[in-house]
Enzyme design. Sequence first.
Site, mmCIF file in Angstrom:
data_model
loop_
_atom_site.group_PDB
_atom_site.id
_atom_site.type_symbol
_atom_site.label_atom_id
_atom_site.label_comp_id
_atom_site.label_asym_id
_atom_site.label_seq_id
_atom_site.Cartn_x
_atom_site.Cartn_y
_atom_site.Cartn_z
ATOM 1 N N ASN A 1 0.509 -1.099 0.163
ATOM 2 C CA ASN A 1 -0.007 -0.306 0.334
ATOM 3 C C ASN A 1 0.723 1.224 -0.028
ATOM 4 O O ASN A 1 1.739 1.155 0.630
ATOM 5 C CB ASN A 1 -0.626 -0.284 0.951
ATOM 6 C CG ASN A 1 -2.024 1.100 1.434
ATOM 7 O OD1 ASN A 1 -1.439 2.407 0.793
ATOM 8 N ND2 ASN A 1 -3.121 1.128 1.325
ATOM 9 N N HIS B 1 0.603 5.760 2.366
ATOM 10 C CA HIS B 1 1.935 6.694 2.746
ATOM 11 C C HIS B 1 3.019 7.657 1.692
ATOM 12 O O HIS B 1 3.472 8.685 3.081
ATOM 13 C CB HIS B 1 1.630 6.374 4.262
ATOM 14 C CG HIS B 1 0.610 6.059 4.771
ATOM 15 N ND1 HIS B 1 0.262 7.245 5.434
ATOM 16 C CD2 HIS B 1 0.403 4.633 5.338
ATOM 17 C CE1 HIS B 1 -1.286 6.019 5.990
ATOM 18 N NE2 HIS B 1 -1.136 4.962 6.098
ATOM 19 N N ARG C 1 3.684 19.075 2.155
ATOM 20 C CA ARG C 1 3.744 20.655 1.282
ATOM 21 C C ARG C 1 3.257 21.252 -0.299
ATOM 22 O O ARG C 1 3.511 21.143 -0.347
ATOM 23 C CB ARG C 1 5.722 19.784 0.709
ATOM 24 C CG ARG C 1 6.562 20.090 2.324
ATOM 25 C CD ARG C 1 6.377 21.569 2.593
ATOM 26 N NE ARG C 1 7.096 21.342 3.784
ATOM 27 C CZ ARG C 1 8.302 21.819 3.486
ATOM 28 N NH1 ARG C 1 8.965 21.922 3.209
ATOM 29 N NH2 ARG C 1 8.985 22.111 5.145
ATOM 30 N N HIS D 1 -6.024 3.424 -1.209
ATOM 31 C CA HIS D 1 -6.969 3.854 -0.187
ATOM 32 C C HIS D 1 -7.187 5.141 -0.645
ATOM 33 O O HIS D 1 -6.707 6.048 -0.517
ATOM 34 C CB HIS D 1 -6.785 3.691 1.472
ATOM 35 C CG HIS D 1 -7.591 3.905 1.643
ATOM 36 N ND1 HIS D 1 -7.987 3.853 3.186
ATOM 37 C CD2 HIS D 1 -9.069 3.902 1.537
ATOM 38 C CE1 HIS D 1 -9.272 3.652 3.813
ATOM 39 N NE2 HIS D 1 -10.268 4.403 2.354
ATOM 40 N N ARG E 1 -9.219 8.126 0.430
ATOM 41 C CA ARG E 1 -10.016 7.812 1.191
ATOM 42 C C ARG E 1 -10.963 9.353 0.308
ATOM 43 O O ARG E 1 -10.736 10.264 -0.578
ATOM 44 C CB ARG E 1 -9.280 8.560 2.071
ATOM 45 C CG ARG E 1 -8.866 7.697 3.116
ATOM 46 C CD ARG E 1 -7.411 7.532 4.015
ATOM 47 N NE ARG E 1 -9.162 8.276 4.875
ATOM 48 C CZ ARG E 1 -9.409 6.944 6.528
ATOM 49 N NH1 ARG E 1 -8.577 6.415 6.055
ATOM 50 N NH2 ARG E 1 -9.923 7.566 7.018
ATOM 51 N N ARG F 1 -6.964 12.644 1.656
ATOM 52 C CA ARG F 1 -5.715 13.392 2.107
ATOM 53 C C ARG F 1 -4.630 12.347 2.419
ATOM 54 O O ARG F 1 -3.457 12.843 2.218
ATOM 55 C CB ARG F 1 -5.680 12.772 4.033
ATOM 56 C CG ARG F 1 -5.862 10.826 4.261
ATOM 57 C CD ARG F 1 -6.403 10.593 5.458
ATOM 58 N NE ARG F 1 -7.374 11.114 6.738
ATOM 59 C CZ ARG F 1 -7.746 10.324 6.979
ATOM 60 N NH1 ARG F 1 -7.581 10.020 7.997
ATOM 61 N NH2 ARG F 1 -8.833 10.676 7.851
ATOM 62 N N GLU G 1 -9.232 0.495 -2.281
ATOM 63 C CA GLU G 1 -9.714 0.052 -1.261
ATOM 64 C C GLU G 1 -10.009 1.614 -1.282
ATOM 65 O O GLU G 1 -9.821 2.704 -1.791
ATOM 66 C CB GLU G 1 -8.833 0.128 0.323
ATOM 67 C CG GLU G 1 -7.989 -0.968 0.209
ATOM 68 C CD GLU G 1 -6.907 -1.193 1.630
ATOM 69 O OE1 GLU G 1 -6.989 0.364 1.896
ATOM 70 O OE2 GLU G 1 -6.253 -2.145 1.656
ATOM 71 N N THR H 1 -7.833 3.271 9.584
ATOM 72 C CA THR H 1 -8.907 3.154 9.259
ATOM 73 C C THR H 1 -9.259 2.054 10.918
ATOM 74 O O THR H 1 -7.860 1.244 11.201
ATOM 75 C CB THR H 1 -9.193 1.966 8.081
ATOM 76 O OG1 THR H 1 -8.566 2.168 7.127
ATOM 77 C CG2 THR H 1 -10.273 1.195 8.169
ATOM 78 N N GLU I 1 -10.911 -9.747 3.583
ATOM 79 C CA GLU I 1 -9.854 -9.732 4.101
ATOM 80 C C GLU I 1 -9.114 -9.488 5.897
ATOM 81 O O GLU I 1 -10.797 -8.058 5.817
ATOM 82 C CB GLU I 1 -8.990 -8.012 3.213
ATOM 83 C CG GLU I 1 -7.384 -7.578 4.317
ATOM 84 C CD GLU I 1 -7.181 -6.761 4.220
ATOM 85 O OE1 GLU I 1 -7.487 -5.601 2.654
ATOM 86 O OE2 GLU I 1 -6.157 -5.596 4.364
ATOM 87 N N HIS J 1 -3.374 -4.850 8.081
ATOM 88 C CA HIS J 1 -3.084 -3.458 9.236
ATOM 89 C C HIS J 1 -2.234 -3.597 9.905
ATOM 90 O O HIS J 1 -2.318 -4.387 10.843
ATOM 91 C CB HIS J 1 -4.559 -3.555 9.703
ATOM 92 C CG HIS J 1 -5.124 -1.574 9.929
ATOM 93 N ND1 HIS J 1 -4.475 -1.253 10.580
ATOM 94 C CD2 HIS J 1 -5.595 -0.753 8.750
ATOM 95 C CE1 HIS J 1 -4.931 -0.248 10.498
ATOM 96 N NE2 HIS J 1 -5.508 0.306 9.543
ATOM 97 N N GLY J 2 -1.318 -2.562 10.082
ATOM 98 C CA GLY J 2 -0.352 -2.840 10.988
ATOM 99 C C GLY J 2 0.669 -3.910 11.000
ATOM 100 O O GLY J 2 1.233 -4.463 12.366
#
Length: 241
Positions: A7, A10, A18, A43, A45, A49, A70, A101, A151, A191-192
Amino acid sequence: MTRLFVNVDHVATLREARKTLEPDPLKAALLVEKTGVDGITVHLREDRRHIQDEDVRVIHENISTKLNLEMAATEEMVNIALELKPYQVSLVPEKRQEITTEGGLNVSGQISELSGIRDKIKNAGILFSLFVDPDLGQVEASKNVHADSIEINTGHYSELSEPNEIEAELMRIRKAANHASEMGLRVFAGHGLNFDNVAAIAAIPEIEELNIGHFLVAQSVYMGIENAVKKMIRVIRTVQS
Ligand code: PXP
């Protein structure tokens, strides 16, 4: 081997800090692909963001692996998916205030809404996956919605530090994975996940695919994204026969 989708959201988070052009999630996705992963996850969103609509479009056009999109179960997102036609759509619950999430979908509470979305997505030839907590009721509801896959949310597992709590949560995940597989659902997880906690999840035989993002992007600051992904693949391989 368990399939790995990376993914790249990020990477866009850093760029959006910026509002500039770097780092570019497409460049990151192309580097990630060189490591031999199975696909790229984004994802989109509702509040945009991190990943933007244009990112999704150029990533989809330029990658040679598969795109897992996603998204929230909204009309806007369904229309975007139908136009884009990614390999797979994964529905996730989304709250504007959350940092990430926070839990799985309440599938049992919205069978008819999700079934309507499933029809549109699957009729377009897109695989349809639901992100759920390791809860047998939600797994059964996902089968009732005729999802292709679930998932399993490993977010709670990733936050635990007490060995007995970790083992109890792993047991829930194993049971959910086994139940889903016996009902004919494909089983993924994410996740995580990080270098320390991924092996126990990758060792669950029913889990075919992992989605990993934040940790890999964070590690790429120290070692570069290709090395971070290669190391994750090595850790996953340690538990594969
Ligand atoms: N799977 C789902 C459904 C997610 O929403 C996310 C986060 O976007 C992930 C996997 C990846 O989680 P992480 O970024 O913590 O690796």
